[in-house]
Design a protein around this motif. Structure first.
Motif, short mmCIF file in Angstrom:
data_model
loop_
_atom_site.label_atom_id
_atom_site.label_comp_id
_atom_site.label_asym_id
_atom_site.label_seq_id
_atom_site.Cartn_x
_atom_site.Cartn_y
_atom_site.Cartn_z
N THR A 28 0.85 -1.22 0.12
CA THR A 28 0.18 0.05 0.05
C THR A 28 1.08 1.27 0.01
O THR A 28 2.01 1.25 0.80
N VAL A 29 0.44 2.25 -0.60
CA VAL A 29 1.18 3.35 -0.72
C VAL A 29 0.42 4.47 -0.14
O VAL A 29 -0.83 4.85 -0.75
N GLY A 36 9.26 5.22 -1.99
CA GLY A 36 10.34 4.55 -2.97
C GLY A 36 10.12 3.02 -3.14
O GLY A 36 9.83 2.47 -2.45
N PHE A 37 9.80 3.05 -4.53
CA PHE A 37 9.46 1.71 -5.07
C PHE A 37 10.74 1.17 -5.56
O PHE A 37 11.28 1.66 -6.77
N LEU A 38 11.42 0.35 -4.79
CA LEU A 38 12.99 -0.02 -5.17
C LEU A 38 13.11 -1.48 -5.57
O LEU A 38 12.44 -2.39 -5.45
N GLY A 39 14.12 -1.49 -6.41
CA GLY A 39 14.52 -3.19 -6.90
C GLY A 39 15.64 -2.79 -7.98
O GLY A 39 15.79 -1.88 -8.75
N PRO A 40 16.32 -3.97 -8.08
CA PRO A 40 17.28 -4.06 -9.41
C PRO A 40 16.71 -3.88 -10.59
O PRO A 40 15.40 -4.17 -10.63
N ASN A 41 17.50 -3.54 -11.80
CA ASN A 41 16.83 -3.44 -13.17
C ASN A 41 16.24 -5.01 -13.28
O ASN A 41 16.91 -5.97 -12.96
N THR A 198 14.74 11.25 0.35
CA THR A 198 13.85 11.81 -0.14
C THR A 198 12.42 11.06 0.21
O THR A 198 11.54 11.74 0.73
N VAL A 199 12.63 9.69 0.48
CA VAL A 199 11.32 9.04 0.60
C VAL A 199 11.00 8.87 2.23
O VAL A 199 11.90 9.09 3.09
N ASP A 200 9.68 8.68 2.61
CA ASP A 200 9.36 8.51 3.95
C ASP A 200 8.91 6.90 4.11
O ASP A 200 9.43 6.22 5.02
N ASP A 201 8.54 6.05 3.10
CA ASP A 201 8.33 4.60 3.06
C ASP A 201 9.30 4.03 2.03
O ASP A 201 9.48 4.58 0.94
N VAL A 202 9.41 2.61 2.02
CA VAL A 202 10.11 1.89 0.88
C VAL A 202 9.33 0.64 0.88
O VAL A 202 8.87 0.01 1.57
N VAL A 203 9.37 0.36 -0.56
CA VAL A 203 8.63 -1.00 -0.96
C VAL A 203 9.74 -1.51 -1.73
O VAL A 203 10.06 -0.79 -2.94
N ILE A 204 10.32 -2.75 -1.38
CA ILE A 204 11.50 -3.10 -2.16
C ILE A 204 11.13 -4.65 -2.70
O ILE A 204 10.56 -5.49 -2.05
N ILE A 205 11.30 -4.70 -4.17
CA ILE A 205 11.09 -5.97 -4.73
C ILE A 205 12.25 -6.48 -5.32
O ILE A 205 13.19 -5.72 -5.70
N ALA A 206 12.33 -7.70 -5.65
CA ALA A 206 13.29 -8.52 -6.26
C ALA A 206 12.73 -9.59 -7.16
O ALA A 206 11.86 -10.40 -6.37
N GLY A 207 13.00 -9.97 -8.29
CA GLY A 207 12.43 -11.15 -9.12
C GLY A 207 10.87 -11.01 -9.06
O GLY A 207 10.28 -11.95 -9.27
N ARG A 209 8.94 -10.05 -6.60
CA ARG A 209 8.48 -10.40 -5.40
C ARG A 209 8.74 -9.43 -4.27
O ARG A 209 9.76 -8.78 -4.36
N LEU A 210 7.68 -9.13 -3.34
CA LEU A 210 7.93 -8.35 -2.35
C LEU A 210 9.22 -8.89 -1.48
O LEU A 210 8.96 -10.12 -0.98
N VAL A 211 10.15 -8.00 -1.05
CA VAL A 211 11.32 -8.58 -0.25
C VAL A 211 11.10 -7.60 1.28
O VAL A 211 11.65 -8.15 2.06
N HIS A 212 10.65 -6.24 1.05
CA HIS A 212 10.44 -5.56 2.25
C HIS A 212 9.49 -4.54 2.20
O HIS A 212 9.50 -3.88 1.00
N ALA A 213 8.88 -3.99 2.81
CA ALA A 213 8.01 -2.95 3.01
C ALA A 213 7.86 -2.25 4.36
O ALA A 213 7.61 -3.00 5.38
N SER A 214 8.30 -1.02 4.57
CA SER A 214 8.20 -0.43 6.02
C SER A 214 8.45 1.24 5.65
O SER A 214 8.81 1.58 4.50
N PRO A 215 8.36 2.01 6.79
CA PRO A 215 8.87 3.28 6.73
C PRO A 215 10.46 3.07 6.55
O PRO A 215 10.95 2.13 6.75
N LEU A 216 11.19 4.15 6.12
CA LEU A 216 12.46 4.16 5.82
C LEU A 216 13.11 3.82 7.16
O LEU A 216 14.12 3.17 7.15
#
Length: 308
Positions: A28-29, A36-41, A198-207, A209-216
């Protein structure tokens, strides 16, 4: 007064043939924050954003903006502003004409086009052809386009690409201002260091799939404190660490001691009469945590406060 419009990604999946680009992804955003919606290329970020915008049909799950699919939103350009590519401009048009082409679709005036070009620092280049723009200039024009309808929700895919250091600082302040107005801001990046201020929250994905979601701050909680203690008598250093029951990992000439303050380690070594050649903080930083999370996409997702 702005309405609060959130983004909900619920068990979202997209399969292209045998490749699962997005795999049962949920997060959720929230409004009033930069996420920040983060993850490798290749992690599935752009595919997820395209599903949010109705450009790609999900294989399963939902991607909702304010409780609706994008195609269900009345006048979507006034609710959602998006910039997914900094190359999708007609090279023969000027920057101003690019905005003028799309302005009627969202009810924006010519004055609004000029106002936005000033906002993104493009007034001097407004009448130049886009084909001669640098990557950074195209990024700024893409942001102006996204803002035409004064949207509640802003989706940006790698917006810092091509920006110089001053441009990145400018973008940071602009996104923070949008969040302060109560807008919902989702910014993708494959480099945490670009967005961590810059960000308040982070959502990190890889492959996919979600690997982490939380405030920074939740990501900061994963940062590991390490103190390297080394000297000519590594056996004595190891014995000291074992005696104190310190969590540790061996290194050349000594050990890395985990989650123990450097002052405590130094005092213990001094008290034991151990000669020390190195006493240094070598802790794992945020970027190291990000790389660790994204290099192990099969690990269970960690959540620390952002609904996922």
């Amino acid at each position: 007064m702005r309405t609060e419009t959130d983004i909900v990604v619920d068990h979202l999946t997209k399969q292209f043939g045998s490749v699962k680009a997005v795999d049962d992804l949920s997060f959720t955003v929230r409004p009033g924050a930069v996420t920040g919606f983060l993850g490798p290329n290749g992690a599935g970020k752009t595919t997820t954003l395209r599903m949010l915008l109705g450009l790609v049909k999900p294989t399963g799950g939902h991607a909702l903006i304010g409780g609706k699919r994008y195609e269900e939103i009345h006048q979507p350009g006034s609710t959602v502003g998006a910039a997914l590519e900094a190359s999708s401009f007609h090279p023969g048009r000027t920057g101003l004409d690019h905005l003028r082409v799309y302005a009627p679709q969202v009810g924006a005036t010519d004055a609004r086009c000029h106002e936005l070009l000033e906002l993104v620092g493009m007034t001097d280049a407004a009448k130049r052809r886009v084909g001669g723009y640098s990557m950074g200039m195209r990024q700024r024009l893409g942001l102006a386009y996204a803002l035409l309808g004064d949207p509640e929700v802003i989706l940006l895919d790698e917006p810092a690409n091509g920006l110089d250091p001053q441009g990145i600082v400018w973008l940071r302040h602009l996104l923070r201002a949008f969040a302060a107005e109560g807008r919902t801001v989702l910014v993708s990046s494959h480099v945490l260091s670009e967005v961590q201020h810059t960000v308040d929250d982070v959502v990190i994905i890889a492959g996919g799939r979600l690997v982490h979601a939380s405030p920074l701050q939740g990501l900061h909680a994963l940062v590991e404190s390490r103190v390297r203690l080394a000297g000519p008598a590594p056996d004595r250093i190891e014995a000291l660490a074992a005696e104190r029951s310190w969590r540790r990992e061996p290194v050349a000439g000594g050990v890395d001691i985990i989650d123990v303050p450097a002052a405590e380690v130094g005092a213990a070594a001094f008290g034991a009469g151990i000669e020390v050649h190195q006493l240094a903080d070598v802790g794992v930083g945020l970027e190291d945590v990000f790389l660790r999370l994204t290099s192990s996409p099969d690990a269970p997702a960690s959540r620390g406060g952002v609904a996922a």
